[in-house]
Design a protein around this motif. Structure first.
Motif, PDB file in Angstrom:
ATOM      1  N   SER A 147       3.392   6.315  -5.997  1.00 21.62           N
ATOM      2  CA  SER A 147       3.089   5.701  -4.713  1.00 21.62           C
ATOM      3  C   SER A 147       3.405   6.641  -3.560  1.00 21.62           C
ATOM      4  O   SER A 147       4.053   7.683  -3.719  1.00 21.62           O
ATOM      5  N   VAL A 148       2.951   6.272  -2.375  1.00 23.85           N
ATOM      6  CA  VAL A 148       3.256   7.018  -1.166  1.00 23.85           C
ATOM      7  C   VAL A 148       4.762   7.043  -0.926  1.00 23.85           C
ATOM      8  O   VAL A 148       5.347   8.078  -0.567  1.00 23.85           O
ATOM      9  N   ALA A 149       5.411   5.897  -1.137  1.00 23.52           N
ATOM     10  CA  ALA A 149       6.866   5.812  -0.928  1.00 23.52           C
ATOM     11  C   ALA A 149       7.608   6.757  -1.870  1.00 23.52           C
ATOM     12  O   ALA A 149       8.584   7.405  -1.472  1.00 23.52           O
ATOM     13  N   GLU A 150       7.144   6.838  -3.108  1.00 29.48           N
ATOM     14  CA  GLU A 150       7.791   7.738  -4.062  1.00 29.48           C
ATOM     15  C   GLU A 150       7.601   9.186  -3.641  1.00 29.48           C
ATOM     16  O   GLU A 150       8.548   9.988  -3.678  1.00 29.48           O
ATOM     17  N   ALA A 160      -6.514   2.227  -2.409  1.00 28.27           N
ATOM     18  CA  ALA A 160      -5.682   1.806  -3.530  1.00 28.27           C
ATOM     19  C   ALA A 160      -4.838   3.007  -3.927  1.00 28.27           C
ATOM     20  O   ALA A 160      -5.182   4.153  -3.643  1.00 28.27           O
ATOM     21  N   MET A 161      -3.731   2.781  -4.544  1.00 30.46           N
ATOM     22  CA  MET A 161      -2.887   3.889  -4.964  1.00 30.46           C
ATOM     23  C   MET A 161      -3.523   4.606  -6.130  1.00 30.46           C
ATOM     24  O   MET A 161      -4.601   4.266  -6.583  1.00 30.46           O
ATOM     25  N   ARG A 186       0.820  -1.207   0.000  1.00 32.68           N
ATOM     26  CA  ARG A 186       0.000   0.000   0.000  1.00 32.68           C
ATOM     27  C   ARG A 186       0.864   1.271   0.000  1.00 32.68           C
ATOM     28  O   ARG A 186       0.476   2.303  -0.532  1.00 32.68           O
ATOM     29  N   LEU A 187       2.033   1.159   0.600  1.00 32.06           N
ATOM     30  CA  LEU A 187       2.969   2.283   0.554  1.00 32.06           C
ATOM     31  C   LEU A 187       3.679   2.371  -0.794  1.00 32.06           C
ATOM     32  O   LEU A 187       4.213   3.427  -1.149  1.00 32.06           O
ATOM     33  N   GLY A 188       3.693   1.240  -1.515  1.00 29.29           N
ATOM     34  CA  GLY A 188       4.347   1.222  -2.820  1.00 29.29           C
ATOM     35  C   GLY A 188       5.832   0.988  -2.743  1.00 29.29           C
ATOM     36  O   GLY A 188       6.614   1.578  -3.494  1.00 29.29           O
ATOM     37  N   VAL A 189       6.241   0.094  -1.867  1.00 30.33           N
ATOM     38  CA  VAL A 189       7.666  -0.177  -1.701  1.00 30.33           C
ATOM     39  C   VAL A 189       7.872  -1.679  -1.531  1.00 30.33           C
ATOM     40  O   VAL A 189       7.046  -2.369  -0.930  1.00 30.33           O
ATOM     41  N   ARG A 190       8.956  -2.182  -2.108  1.00 30.82           N
ATOM     42  CA  ARG A 190       9.344  -3.581  -1.920  1.00 30.82           C
ATOM     43  C   ARG A 190      10.579  -3.606  -1.035  1.00 30.82           C
ATOM     44  O   ARG A 190      11.565  -2.917  -1.315  1.00 30.82           O
ATOM     45  N   ALA A 214       0.185  10.583   5.511  1.00 29.03           N
ATOM     46  CA  ALA A 214      -0.907   9.734   6.003  1.00 29.03           C
ATOM     47  C   ALA A 214      -1.569   9.011   4.849  1.00 29.03           C
ATOM     48  O   ALA A 214      -1.586   9.482   3.716  1.00 29.03           O
ATOM     49  N   LEU A 215      -2.090   7.841   5.164  1.00 32.06           N
ATOM     50  CA  LEU A 215      -2.904   7.101   4.210  1.00 32.06           C
ATOM     51  C   LEU A 215      -4.362   7.409   4.525  1.00 32.06           C
ATOM     52  O   LEU A 215      -4.963   6.783   5.405  1.00 32.06           O
ATOM     53  N   VAL A 216      -4.913   8.382   3.851  1.00 30.67           N
ATOM     54  CA  VAL A 216      -6.294   8.802   4.106  1.00 30.67           C
ATOM     55  C   VAL A 216      -7.055   8.808   2.786  1.00 30.67           C
ATOM     56  O   VAL A 216      -6.600   9.439   1.813  1.00 30.67           O
TER      57      VAL A 216
END
Length: 604
Positions: free
Chosen positions: A510-513, A571-572, A489-493, A564-566
């Protein structure tokens, strides 16, 4: 009277401990300037691998005279010959590649593909070729799909091939291995396993493989006998590994030793089913890509990349059918099958590259993208295996919704068999025509495509999402979405090997980006709490507010802000990886028409 081969090879163990084969090439009537070359790639594995880097300097003789060998480029040479005497070339090949693609040799086992060890005598590619396998350690046996001419009980001796292409399309296994056999539809199938434990349950492996082979032969040939009379499975069991490579009447496979069935022990069901899926996949290639092949591969050019946009068909549809045949033969049940479908869907959904790169483009660029993965691969392409298999699924389910003539329901099976009947290399236009012949009325109205060509343009050459949910629903399969794991969900491996939590890849959009993370960053702490493994991230993450993330990049400590994930668990963005995981289940209480459609699809 049979013509003696113009091209003769001898291969023997030069030094097992040094991992070197000794190869001798004899050209009976060489050209004045005889060119020699080694392939730079092996069909089925779309990457220039530079096999010539493992060759020692070439030595050449004509009679008693030593000739100079001039290297022309990275993988070709020329020898100036005089008179009518035979040309003899000798060289060593370093063999320490444990994959199915090249060559391997040590004190316990040997293996080689011809593309790694046999120089091509240019100008004579279409002539008969012979091979003598000799000089092996005491007690070693030989297993190969090559036609034997004169061999002993261990398989040492003389083999033949009608041309160079055939010679290098028959891998060879050497050593002390388990061997079994069965007959499927009048074809003798040999199964060789190297590296297995002494309690290998060979009878079960043979019986399960036989079911797959019989079903696939019937799929392609009906009641007729196939053109090949013998097939060989060469399986190398290792501590940890997985893979396969198809050939015209054999396949080379690798699996983890623990995944094999063992007598008197419970089988690792998921792992063994994965192995059976690999066997099914490579065996299906006996037809789909080895005989029914893209026009660009007829003939192969071994000196450079061979580009085609059709790997979504040849690899993707093979990936669709591999598990289909486990289902059709009863090796897995319907619940397991839809679970495997969900796994494939989730693999594609987790790839942002699907939004910008079509599966046709991915096929064409396999040489530079799929086979050379890096931290950006998931953003830069999509797998023609996984998305190609989903295109196959969508076409199959769409065809089954088309009007029928009352005799047979249109299906992807029918399309494949129509293509097989062409008995020649194909192009995309042939696939379109086969679809048209199978369902002359064209795609259903809901697809908004006016023809099958239009549909392929959207699904294969476009980047829109495939209509998987609606098609599966119409086939009696329920689609359930749930939030993915936090990292997705954050977009990171991430990797937590060695007690350090490191970034392997960051997904686009993504959030990570947006937070500024990069591959190779080490995550140190979140809101002041130490991070060492994946679970720590979930433990200290708060979806409702922004948090400070301490990272180490190139020995420098940096503080980033994770937004925050709001709302919670979204979904991204529309061009990112999905923040959801899909689960599939067989729908209960179906109406009669949907139940019939599902039964026809799952029974093949």
């Amino acid at each position: 009277m049979k013509t003696a081969p113009m091209i003769d090879y001898r291969i023997e163990v030069g030094s097992a401990h040094a991992h070197r084969f000794l190869v001798t090439l004899r050209v009976a009537q060489p050209q004045t300037r005889q060119r020699l070359s080694l392939p730079v790639w092996i069909p089925g594995s779309y990457l220039v691998r530079e096999f010539a880097k493992h060759l020692s300097p070439l030595s050449a003789q004509q009679g008693q005279r030593t000739l100079e060998v001039q290297q022309l480029d990275k993988s070709s040479w020329v020898v100036d010959c005089t008179g009518k005497g035979a040309l003899t070339v000798t060289y060593e090949v370093y063999a320490f590649d444990t994959s199915v693609r090249a060559a391997f040799l040590d004190s316990r086992r040997g293996f080689f593909n011809g593309t790694s060890v046999f120089l091509q005598a240019e100008g004579f590619e279409g002539q008969p070729h012979s091979l003598k396998i000799t000089g092996l350690p005491k007690g070693w046996s030989v297993a190969t799909g090559l036609t034997s001419v004169k061999v002993n009980a261990l398989g040492l001796g003389d083999y033949e091939a009608p041309d160079y292409d055939s010679l290098v399309d028959h891998p060879v296994e050497l050593g002390n291995f388990w061997r079994g056999a069965f007959t499927a539809k009048s074809v003798v199938h040999e199964f060789v396993v190297s590296g297995a434990s002494a309690d290998l349950d060979g009878p079960r492996l043979l019986a399960d493989t036989q079911r797959i082979c019989e079903a696939q032969i019937a799929f392609w040939h009906g009641r007729r006998k196939p053109a090949f009379e013998r097939y060989v499975f060469l399986l190398n069991a290792v501590d940890d590994g997985y893979g396969g490579l198809e050939h015209r009447n054999s396949t080379a496979l690798i699996c983890a030793r623990r995944d094999l069935p063992r007598t008197g022990r419970p089988v690792n069901t998921d792992a063994y089913q994965t192995l059976l899926g690999l066997i099914s996949h490579e065996y299906f290639h006996t037809w789909n890509v080895k005989r029914l092949k893209p026009a660009e591969f007829a003939p192969y050019n071994y000196t450079q990349e061979n580009y085609t946009q059709l790997l979504w068909f040849f690899e993707g549809f093979t990936s669709y059918y591999d598990d289909q045949f486990l289902l059709r033969t009863g090796l897995i049940d319907a619940k397991t099958y839809v679970r495997l479908l969900a796994k494939t869907i989730n693999q594609v959904q987790a790839t942002p590259g699907r939004h910008s790169y079509s599966v046709a483009q991915a096929s064409f660029d396999a040489w530079t993208r799929y086979y050379r993965p890096d931290e950006n691969t998931a953003n830069a392409t999509v797998s023609y295996y996984t998305k190609g298999s989903l295109v196959g699924l969508c076409l199959d389910l769409t065809l089954r919704q088309c009007p029928t003539d009352g005799k047979q329901v249109p299906s992807l099976d029918g399309v494949m068999q129509r293509l097989w009947q062409l008995q020649r290399p194909i192009q995309e236009v042939d696939i379109v025509q086969a679809l048209q012949d199978e369902a002359p009325g064209g795609p259903p109205a809901w697809t908004a495509a006016h023809s099958w060509a239009d549909l392929l343009k959207t699904w294969v050459h476009g980047t829109d999402e495939l209509p998987l949910k609606s098609l599966l629903s119409a086939a009696g399969v329920t689609w359930v979405s749930k939030p993915a794991a936090l990292a997705q969900r954050l977009g990171v491996r991430l990797s937590d090997a060695g007690g350090n939590l490191k970034v392997q890849a960051v997904m686009r959009h993504s959030v990570a980006e947006s937070a500024g993370l990069s591959a190779a960053d080490e995550l140190i702490a979140l809101d002041g709490w130490r991070l060492r493994k994946n679970d720590d991230l979930a433990l200290w993450h708060n979806e409702q507010r922004a948090q400070a993330l301490l990272i180490c990049r190139d020995q420098a400590l940096l503080t980033l802000t994770v937004p925050a994930l709001v709302p919670a668990n979204p979904a991204m963005g529309p061009k990112g990886a999905s923040g959801e995981i899909i689960a599939l289940a067989l729908t209960e209480n179906l109406d009669a028409s949907t139940a019939q459609r599902r039964q026809q699809w799952l029974k093949g």
